[in-house]
Design an enzyme around this catalytic site. Structure first.
Site, PDB file in Angstrom:
ATOM      1  N   HIS A  84     -31.919  -9.631  27.423  1.00 30.32           N
ATOM      2  CA  HIS A  84     -31.055 -10.629  27.037  1.00 30.32           C
ATOM      3  C   HIS A  84     -29.489  -9.531  26.567  1.00 30.32           C
ATOM      4  O   HIS A  84     -28.367  -9.979  27.282  1.00 30.32           O
ATOM      5  CB  HIS A  84     -30.759 -11.391  26.751  1.00 30.32           C
ATOM      6  CG  HIS A  84     -30.468 -11.336  24.853  1.00 30.32           C
ATOM      7  ND1 HIS A  84     -32.209 -11.660  23.928  1.00 30.32           N
ATOM      8  CD2 HIS A  84     -29.706 -11.692  23.964  1.00 30.32           C
ATOM      9  CE1 HIS A  84     -31.552 -11.226  23.268  1.00 30.32           C
ATOM     10  NE2 HIS A  84     -30.177 -11.254  23.125  1.00 30.32           N
ATOM     11  N   ASP A 222     -38.842  -9.825  26.019  1.00 32.07           N
ATOM     12  CA  ASP A 222     -36.909  -9.195  25.761  1.00 32.07           C
ATOM     13  C   ASP A 222     -36.798  -8.341  25.417  1.00 32.07           C
ATOM     14  O   ASP A 222     -36.640  -7.724  24.336  1.00 32.07           O
ATOM     15  CB  ASP A 222     -36.891 -10.316  24.592  1.00 32.07           C
ATOM     16  CG  ASP A 222     -35.264 -10.409  24.479  1.00 32.07           C
ATOM     17  OD1 ASP A 222     -34.386  -9.934  25.976  1.00 32.07           O
ATOM     18  OD2 ASP A 222     -34.779 -11.246  23.997  1.00 32.07           O
ATOM     19  N   SER A 590     -29.598  -8.474  17.530  1.00 28.40           N
ATOM     20  CA  SER A 590     -30.693  -8.807  18.974  1.00 28.40           C
ATOM     21  C   SER A 590     -30.383  -6.483  19.641  1.00 28.40           C
ATOM     22  O   SER A 590     -30.059  -6.121  19.074  1.00 28.40           O
ATOM     23  CB  SER A 590     -29.924  -9.389  19.875  1.00 28.40           C
ATOM     24  OG  SER A 590     -30.347 -10.654  20.103  1.00 28.40           O
TER      25      SER A 590
HETATM   26  N1  ARG Z   1     -31.206 -17.061  21.117  1.00 28.53           N
HETATM   27  C1  ARG Z   1     -30.965 -15.250  20.651  1.00 28.53           C
HETATM   28  C2  ARG Z   1     -29.599 -14.885  20.858  1.00 28.53           C
HETATM   29  O1  ARG Z   1     -29.319 -15.439  20.006  1.00 28.53           O
HETATM   30  C3  ARG Z   1     -31.801 -14.921  22.558  1.00 28.53           C
HETATM   31  C4  ARG Z   1     -30.257 -14.898  23.299  1.00 28.53           C
HETATM   32  C5  ARG Z   1     -30.888 -15.169  24.842  1.00 28.53           C
HETATM   33  N2  ARG Z   1     -30.279 -15.755  25.766  1.00 28.53           N
HETATM   34  C6  ARG Z   1     -30.664 -17.944  26.166  1.00 28.53           C
HETATM   35  N3  ARG Z   1     -30.036 -18.475  26.611  1.00 28.53           N
HETATM   36  N4  ARG Z   1     -32.248 -17.657  26.231  1.00 28.53           N
HETATM   37  O2  ARG Z   1     -29.733 -13.747  21.877  1.00 28.53           O
HETATM   38  N1  GLU Z   2     -30.562 -13.309  19.817  1.00 29.27           N
HETATM   39  C1  GLU Z   2     -29.749 -12.733  19.323  1.00 29.27           C
HETATM   40  C2  GLU Z   2     -28.839 -12.338  19.438  1.00 29.27           C
HETATM   41  O1  GLU Z   2     -28.846 -11.430  20.620  1.00 29.27           O
HETATM   42  C3  GLU Z   2     -30.552 -12.962  17.755  1.00 29.27           C
HETATM   43  C4  GLU Z   2     -30.704 -13.746  17.281  1.00 29.27           C
HETATM   44  C5  GLU Z   2     -30.046 -14.613  15.766  1.00 29.27           C
HETATM   45  O2  GLU Z   2     -29.550 -15.173  15.768  1.00 29.27           O
HETATM   46  O3  GLU Z   2     -30.408 -14.726  14.456  1.00 29.27           O
HETATM   47  O4  GLU Z   2     -28.762 -11.246  18.387  1.00 29.27           O
END
Ligand code: ARG
Ligand code: GLU
Length: 655
Positions: A84, A222, A590
């Protein structure tokens, strides 16, 4: 006074024991934590983690792009990050003929690696406490906040200019920590020739999609792979065919030994933003107003998008990235709101503030928590209108275009935007008092019998759209933003004292600065958790779970045929995919390397569990977990799905 302070401190210590595994620590100060880390299993020294004299782990970690982390895994500049995080770049290389998002991409040799204009990575050269230099010349009695800020800017600019004199690609920043009680200089070296080497198909790299996002059990592969290129001198250079793979000072060894419950781990990366020391009124605003209102608005918006995406494959492709962006925070806020309530964060903070206020009587901190409450009473309603404006009218693409913000025409579908206009303009109008709306908005509203009719007119007449957009922009940037800025600078100023007060009040507590996208170390252990009564989540997921979820009829769970075939061959049931640990992480982490006790790479951080997303405001060791991709699944996908095992030749395996 002294006695009551001691008593309060003792009482506090008894009520609130040190929260295990909470914290995002500054690498340069890691010697303050190293004893605790070693007691919990770490086999490295502070110098192994951060050193300016010798190669250390920090030299294998980069800020990837503008808000992710990456890590070096070979002596030839090979880098891992999340799928991502690479998504936008993979998308830009994709076309109908070469759909790398859908099918994945694997360079089979160096010449096939794809350049990415605009993508940079930053290595941290050094960081140092510059508080004294930044505040040089500051006379508290004689200067107001504005003068203090001007002085800080002048001193910081000088420090930064001096720091980047030394060489190619150097960048510097001065960051305030603890609301300006401390200042650190960060010096980076920035490389701008970063090429795409590999990415799995989205059905692996984004497996589970929005359904599984922020959730456990998780099975998302991912990751994406890039390579940093440098000039012949190994220094930063603009893209050129003559550039050569960058030779890092340090690259990570990869461990294939695996993880189990209880193993020590740490995460080295760039967490973006946390607010661990804020006042109960700020938390109350987030829990009772901001999160619920934004969730409701986004639910409406997502439903509208989804309705059209379900009807047309073309629209689904157009809106998939926008949908994901809207859905990501939407889902996080839901977990956060629940977590704040469940942990009774508001009453717990209120009780803390009461104890603090009692302790503060007669000190320079007297009355400070009441002052913050008053400031928030003025700030919150204005901030609410600002957030509302952002989540409603500013979410309409037609209005974005009319105010000159670019909208990709190939991803624009007018019927969705028209419905969003009607829903969002109505919501904005209904929720906010007319005093929060500019004159042009009120005039246009009065001119139409319904929001429907108003919408038809705005979409038919660019001049009308422009008037509406510019009126709102002007009002929010020229009237409201200055009001907000004034209040928020008063709040920050008050926090500077409150923060210092908290540190004196709880002199036995280990404070860490809120995240601000600077390099940090978080440490903890591999651990499952109990999301609700009678349920225990194991910390490791396997390929078996992917096959269990596999469903060709559900977009998020439709795996590539090759994965089904591999599984059918047998022997991969126990192939690990993701794991949980107690590391304190947030957005920006991330792509961060997840390391074992020896500092070897065991995983790549990519998410947190839903029930623990309130850790940006308060960390609960029982339930806050970071989610990592097991590096062994990455290796499996490279080899079995990508047929790119040649990449292993340049990696260093620990076992
Ligand atoms: N929750 C993760 C983060 O905050 C993964 C996000 C990937 N994007 C999504 N919409 N699934 O970045
Ligand atoms: N998916 C999140 C990012 O892009 C990390 C998840 C979180 O917020 O811990 O950094």
């Amino acid at each position: 006074m002294k006695k009551s302070f001691l008593l309060a401190a003792l009482l506090f210590a008894a009520l609130e024991p040190l929260k295990a595994d909470e914290g995002m620590w500054l690498p340069a100060l890691i010697s303050q934590r190293i004893g605790d880390m070693q007691a919990k299993g770490l086999q490295l020294s502070a110098e192994d983690i951060y050193s300016v004299n010798q190669a250390s782990l920090k030299d294998a970690v980069v800020l990837f792009g503008r808000g992710c982390t990456g890590e070096l895994v070979s002596d030839e500049g090979l880098l891992f990050t999340n799928h991502h995080c690479g998504y936008g770049f993979i998308q830009r290389h994709s076309s109908v003929e070469h759909d790398y998002l859908k099918d994945g991409f694997w360079a089979m040799n160096r010449s096939q690696e794809l350049p990415n204009p605009g993508l940079t990575v930053r290595f941290l050269e050094r960081m140092e406490d510059v508080t004294a230099a930044v505040l040089k010349g500051y006379k508290p009695a004689k200067m107001n906040e504005e003068q203090r800020q001007a002085l800080i800017k002048k001193n910081s600019d000088k420090l930064k200019a001096d720091a980047v004199k030394e060489g190619k690609g150097l960048r510097a920043s001065v960051e305030a920590l603890y609301y300006g009680n401390q200042y650190f200089l960060f010096v980076f070296r920035e490389y701008s020739d970063v090429r795409l080497v590999g990415a799995p198909p989205s059905s692996i790299g984004k497996f589970g999609g929005e359904t599984d996002n922020w959730m456990w059990p998780r099975h998302t592969g991912d990751f994406s792979i890039f390579r940093i290129y440098a000039g012949q001198d190994n220094m930063p250079a603009e893209y050129s065919e003559t550039n050569v793979p960058y030779r890092p000072k340090k690259s990570l060894k990869i461990s294939r030994a695996g993880v189990k419950e209880g193993d020590f781990t740490f995460v080295y990366g760039c967490p973006g933003s946390t607010q661990e020391y804020i006042h109960s009124e700020a938390v109350r605003y987030i829990q009772d107003i901001s999160d619920p209102e934004k969730i409701a608005l986004r639910t409406t918006r997502l439903n509208l998008m989804k309705k059209h995406m379900d009807q047309s494959q073309a629209v689904r492709i157009q809106y998939s990235s926008k949908y994901a962006g809207v859905a990501n925070a939407w889902k996080k806020w839901q977990g956060e709101e629940k977590g704040l309530r469940k942990n009774k964060v508001v009453p717990v903070k209120q009780a803390y503030e009461k104890r603090f206020a009692e302790w503060a009587v007669g000190t320079r901190y007297e009355g400070i928590t009441d002052r913050l409450a008053l400031l928030y009473a003025a700030y919150n309603p204005i901030y609410r209108s600002y957030e509302y404006y952002n989540e409603t009218v500013r979410a309409v693409e037609k209005i974005q275009m009319a105010s000159g913000r670019p909208v990709a025409q190939k991803d624009y579908y007018r019927p969705i935007d028209e419905e969003i206009f009607v829903a969002m303009v109505s919501a904005f109008d209904k929720a906010l008092d007319d005093s929060y709306k500019p004159e042009s908005f009120l005039r246009q509203r009065a001119a139409f019998a319904s929001v429907e009719a108003w919408k038809d007119a705005v979409f038919a007449d660019d001049a009308l759209a422009k008037e509406l957009a510019e009126g709102l922009d002007a009002y929010y940037t020229q009237v409201l933003t200055p009001q907000l800025r004034e209040l928020s600078s008063a709040i920050t100023l008050t926090y500077r004292d409150y923060m210092q007060g908290q540190m004196e009040f709880e002199s036995g507590r280990d404070f860490y600065p809120d995240a601000n996208l600077t390099l940090r170390v978080a440490y903890g252990k591999v651990a499952g958790y109990r999301p609700v009564d009678a349920v225990w989540y194991n910390p490791v997921s396997t390929l078996r779970g992917i096959i269990e979820k596999d469903n060709p009829d559900i977009f998020d769970y439709n795996i590539p045929q090759v994965l089904r075939d591999i599984y059918a061959r047998g022997g991969f049931e126990e192939q690990p995919v993701c794991f949980l640990a107690t590391n304190h992480t947030t957005g920006g982490n991330s792509g961060s390397p997840v390391l074992n006790a020896k500092g070897e790479l065991i995983g790549i951080n990519f998410d947190r569990v839903w029930e623990g997303t309130m850790s940006d405001l308060v960390y609960d060791p029982e339930i806050c977990r970071n989610i990592s991709l097991d590096v062994r699944y990455l290796l499996f996908v490279i080899k079995e799905v990508g047929n790119a095992a040649y990449l292993f030749d340049e990696m260093n395996f620990a076992d």
